[in-house]
Design a protein around this motif. Structure first.
Motif, mmCIF file in Angstrom:
data_model
loop_
_atom_site.group_PDB
_atom_site.id
_atom_site.type_symbol
_atom_site.label_atom_id
_atom_site.label_comp_id
_atom_site.label_asym_id
_atom_site.label_seq_id
_atom_site.Cartn_x
_atom_site.Cartn_y
_atom_site.Cartn_z
ATOM 1 N N ARG A 1 28.444 -112.652 -17.765
ATOM 2 C CA ARG A 1 27.725 -113.025 -16.548
ATOM 3 C C ARG A 1 28.571 -113.870 -15.601
ATOM 4 N NH1 ARG A 1 21.949 -115.020 -17.995
ATOM 5 N NH2 ARG A 1 22.875 -117.057 -18.148
ATOM 6 N N GLU A 2 29.379 -114.765 -16.181
ATOM 7 C CA GLU A 2 30.117 -115.705 -15.348
ATOM 8 C C GLU A 2 31.247 -115.056 -14.566
ATOM 9 O OE1 GLU A 2 30.366 -119.847 -15.725
ATOM 10 O OE2 GLU A 2 28.603 -118.916 -14.894
ATOM 11 N N SER A 3 31.722 -113.876 -15.028
ATOM 12 C CA SER A 3 32.910 -113.334 -14.387
ATOM 13 C C SER A 3 32.557 -112.489 -13.167
ATOM 14 C CB SER A 3 33.716 -112.510 -15.379
ATOM 15 O OG SER A 3 33.009 -111.335 -15.655
ATOM 16 N N LEU A 4 31.288 -112.263 -12.942
ATOM 17 C CA LEU A 4 30.878 -111.458 -11.784
ATOM 18 C C LEU A 4 30.410 -112.358 -10.658
ATOM 19 C CD1 LEU A 4 28.586 -108.495 -12.750
ATOM 20 C CD2 LEU A 4 30.767 -108.454 -11.611
ATOM 21 N N PRO A 5 30.623 -111.927 -9.434
ATOM 22 C CA PRO A 5 29.972 -112.686 -8.380
ATOM 23 C C PRO A 5 28.475 -112.593 -8.589
ATOM 24 C CG PRO A 5 31.146 -110.776 -7.490
ATOM 25 C CD PRO A 5 31.337 -110.766 -8.972
ATOM 26 N N VAL A 6 27.828 -113.710 -8.822
ATOM 27 C CA VAL A 6 26.390 -113.692 -9.070
ATOM 28 C C VAL A 6 25.686 -113.754 -7.721
ATOM 29 C CG1 VAL A 6 24.493 -115.029 -10.067
ATOM 30 C CG2 VAL A 6 26.652 -114.812 -11.286
ATOM 31 N N PHE A 7 24.656 -112.949 -7.576
ATOM 32 C CA PHE A 7 23.942 -112.984 -6.309
ATOM 33 C C PHE A 7 22.943 -114.128 -6.392
ATOM 34 C CE2 PHE A 7 25.139 -108.593 -7.264
ATOM 35 C CZ PHE A 7 26.131 -108.495 -6.327
ATOM 36 N N THR A 8 23.277 -115.227 -5.753
ATOM 37 C CA THR A 8 22.404 -116.390 -5.845
ATOM 38 C C THR A 8 21.129 -116.123 -5.052
ATOM 39 O OG1 THR A 8 23.517 -117.369 -3.963
ATOM 40 C CG2 THR A 8 24.297 -118.033 -6.124
ATOM 41 N N THR A 9 20.043 -116.746 -5.508
ATOM 42 C CA THR A 9 18.786 -116.543 -4.789
ATOM 43 C C THR A 9 18.789 -117.352 -3.496
ATOM 44 O OG1 THR A 9 17.882 -118.144 -6.339
ATOM 45 C CG2 THR A 9 17.281 -115.859 -6.690
ATOM 46 N N SER A 10 19.578 -118.436 -3.449
ATOM 47 C CA SER A 10 19.677 -119.195 -2.200
ATOM 48 C C SER A 10 20.573 -118.441 -1.228
ATOM 49 C CB SER A 10 20.319 -120.562 -2.456
ATOM 50 O OG SER A 10 19.468 -121.344 -3.224
ATOM 51 N N PRO A 11 20.216 -118.441 0.046
ATOM 52 C CA PRO A 11 21.088 -117.798 1.028
ATOM 53 C C PRO A 11 22.347 -118.634 1.259
ATOM 54 C CG PRO A 11 19.281 -118.904 2.113
ATOM 55 C CD PRO A 11 19.025 -119.051 0.642
ATOM 56 N N LEU A 12 23.380 -118.005 1.780
ATOM 57 C CA LEU A 12 24.607 -118.758 2.073
ATOM 58 C C LEU A 12 24.487 -119.315 3.494
ATOM 59 C CD1 LEU A 12 27.402 -116.560 0.449
ATOM 60 C CD2 LEU A 12 25.822 -118.179 -0.568
ATOM 61 N N LEU A 13 24.111 -120.595 3.594
ATOM 62 C CA LEU A 13 23.821 -121.193 4.904
ATOM 63 C C LEU A 13 25.032 -121.898 5.517
ATOM 64 C CD1 LEU A 13 20.329 -122.800 4.089
ATOM 65 C CD2 LEU A 13 20.812 -120.593 5.162
ATOM 66 N N ILE A 14 26.015 -122.196 4.680
ATOM 67 C CA ILE A 14 27.160 -122.974 5.171
ATOM 68 C C ILE A 14 28.108 -122.043 5.943
ATOM 69 C CG2 ILE A 14 29.160 -124.319 4.400
ATOM 70 C CD1 ILE A 14 27.468 -125.400 2.149
ATOM 71 N N ARG B 1 40.865 -117.919 -16.738
ATOM 72 C CA ARG B 1 39.943 -117.369 -17.740
ATOM 73 C C ARG B 1 38.762 -116.793 -16.969
ATOM 74 N NH1 ARG B 1 36.454 -121.187 -16.790
ATOM 75 N NH2 ARG B 1 37.440 -123.169 -16.378
ATOM 76 N N PRO B 2 37.910 -115.929 -17.620
ATOM 77 C CA PRO B 2 36.764 -115.380 -16.901
ATOM 78 C C PRO B 2 35.899 -116.501 -16.325
ATOM 79 C CG PRO B 2 37.003 -114.319 -19.036
ATOM 80 C CD PRO B 2 37.992 -115.453 -19.018
ATOM 81 N N GLY B 3 35.557 -116.369 -15.055
ATOM 82 C CA GLY B 3 34.720 -117.378 -14.408
ATOM 83 C C GLY B 3 35.498 -118.579 -13.888
ATOM 84 N N GLY B 4 36.805 -118.627 -14.176
ATOM 85 C CA GLY B 4 37.612 -119.779 -13.739
ATOM 86 C C GLY B 4 37.985 -119.675 -12.262
ATOM 87 N N VAL B 5 38.658 -120.694 -11.787
ATOM 88 C CA VAL B 5 39.121 -120.716 -10.393
ATOM 89 C C VAL B 5 40.064 -119.525 -10.190
ATOM 90 C CG1 VAL B 5 40.530 -122.049 -8.763
ATOM 91 C CG2 VAL B 5 38.868 -123.215 -10.216
ATOM 92 N N LYS B 6 39.768 -118.704 -9.196
ATOM 93 C CA LYS B 6 40.577 -117.497 -8.978
ATOM 94 C C LYS B 6 41.965 -117.876 -8.454
ATOM 95 C CE LYS B 6 36.857 -114.303 -7.961
ATOM 96 N NZ LYS B 6 35.787 -115.024 -7.243
ATOM 97 N N GLU C 1 42.003 -118.911 -4.971
ATOM 98 C CA GLU C 1 41.362 -120.222 -4.770
ATOM 99 C C GLU C 1 42.311 -121.350 -5.178
ATOM 100 O OE1 GLU C 1 36.677 -118.982 -5.396
ATOM 101 O OE2 GLU C 1 37.820 -119.580 -7.167
ATOM 102 N N LEU C 2 43.026 -121.109 -6.285
ATOM 103 C CA LEU C 2 43.976 -122.120 -6.759
ATOM 104 C C LEU C 2 45.097 -122.313 -5.725
ATOM 105 C CD1 LEU C 2 44.431 -123.974 -9.157
ATOM 106 C CD2 LEU C 2 45.720 -122.158 -10.275
ATOM 107 N N ILE C 3 45.525 -121.206 -5.131
ATOM 108 C CA ILE C 3 46.565 -121.287 -4.094
ATOM 109 C C ILE C 3 46.073 -122.161 -2.942
ATOM 110 C CG2 ILE C 3 47.692 -119.901 -2.274
ATOM 111 C CD1 ILE C 3 47.995 -117.671 -4.387
ATOM 112 N N ILE C 4 44.832 -121.923 -2.535
ATOM 113 C CA ILE C 4 44.285 -122.686 -1.402
ATOM 114 C C ILE C 4 44.118 -124.165 -1.772
ATOM 115 C CG2 ILE C 4 42.114 -122.996 -0.098
ATOM 116 C CD1 ILE C 4 42.178 -119.984 0.402
ATOM 117 N N ILE C 5 43.628 -124.427 -2.986
ATOM 118 C CA ILE C 5 43.469 -125.834 -3.415
ATOM 119 C C ILE C 5 44.830 -126.539 -3.388
ATOM 120 C CG2 ILE C 5 42.879 -127.332 -5.381
ATOM 121 C CD1 ILE C 5 40.731 -125.193 -6.139
#
Ligand SMILES: C[S@@+](CC[C@H](N)C(=O)[O-])C[C@H]1O[C@@H](n2cnc3c(N)ncnc32)[C@H](O)[C@@H]1O
Length: 265
Positions: free
Chosen positions: A47-60, A85-90, A93-97
């Motif tokens: 479950r963690e390795s997939l983009p999960v469709f959150t029930t909250s909308p993306l407002l930001i 690892r699965p679900g870890g910082v991609k 994303e790590l490059i950007i951080i």
């Protein structure tokens, strides 16, 4: 909530039974289609390795990283242990951080949620020589976090098969910059750090209350010009909902192409 979860599961099931599988079946045959489906099923159960469709909308509001950090250089970023690892910082994303760390030149960095220490060691690599990085994870005798469920609460390091936090840096020369603190971030006494921290990376417990508490603490220990980064916006429900709420008071931005939310104070 039950209905939302059912919809999430249905949504992910539709990913498995998608037209791509039919297309592969028609063009490449049964073997390739079966391999594709078995891969998708593996993703479905992880479950963690997939983009999960959150029930909250993306407002930001979503912006390019260059819009928040003018002149940021992401043309060349060295990484240690690049593969997540699965679900870890991609990787991206790590490059950007790391590029943000380089652009900010922070003297004091706080990370909430160490895990194996992959982001920790990379932030240490890109911070100035005299920088100090404080990273927090749960003490070994704390009750397991994942009881609230992987999506709502996030797994703790033991449930991810990591025997102790910070394994990647414990014997590395960069350890000189890193202080590992074993404590629950939501109960930790942050007062000695008030207004002193240049960069906070919030990636600990992922349920709404904990993210709200970690964010409140992150705000109290930072100052004007500091940056707070959160991981898993738009991926984990608790993070998404807590940050949506916080964005009513602070100009948080969602970095395009990532699950990183960012506040430049
Ligand atoms: C998603 S992992 C962190 C990943 C890490 N930041 C990275 O970039 O590789 C979340 C970590 O937060 C830790 N954690 C969960 N709840 C926490 C809490 N209340 N206080 C401190 N750490 C917590 C877990 O044990 C786990 O290791």
């Amino acid at each position: 909530m039950k209905m939302a979860r059912l919809l999430q599961r249905l949504g992910r099931l539709m990913l498995v039974l998608n037209p791509a599988a039919c297309f592969i079946l028609l063009t490449e045959g049964k073997g390739k289609a079966r391999a594709y489906l078995s891969h998708m099923w593996w993703m479905f159960t992880l479950r963690e390795s997939l983009p999960v469709f959150t029930t909250s909308p993306l407002l930001i509001p979503r912006v390019r990283v260059e819009e928040v950090f003018e002149g940021i250089d992401i043309s060349h970023v060295e990484l240690l242990y690049p593969m997540p690892r699965p679900g870890g910082v991609k990787v991206e994303e790590l490059i950007i951080i790391c590029a943000i760390v380089r652009a900010l030149n922070p003297k004091l960095i706080v990370e909430i949620g160490t895990c194996e220490g992959r982001t920790t060691i990379n932030m240490a690599l890109h911070s100035p020589e005299d920088a100090q990085l404080i990273t927090l994870d749960l003490p070994p005798d704390s009750p397991p976090q994942g009881q609230k469920g992987a999506i709502e609460g996030g797994l703790d390091y033991r449930q991810m098969g990591i025997p102790k936090p910070g394994l990647l840096f414990e014997n590395h020369p960069l350890k000189r910059k890193i202080k590992l603190v074993l404590a629950d971030s939501t109960k930790f006494d942050w007062t000695p750090y008030e207004g002193l921290v240049d960069l906070v990376f919030v990636d600990g417990a992922h349920d709404y209350e904990s993210v709200a508490k970690d964010s409140e603490n992150a705000l109290s220990i930072t100052k004007e010009g500091s940056v707070i980064l959160w991981h898993d916006y738009g991926v984990v429900e608790g993070v998404t909902a807590a940050l949506n709420k916080l964005s009513e008071r602070y100009p948080i931005k969602h970095i395009d192409g990532t699950s990183i939310a960012c506040l430049r104070r």
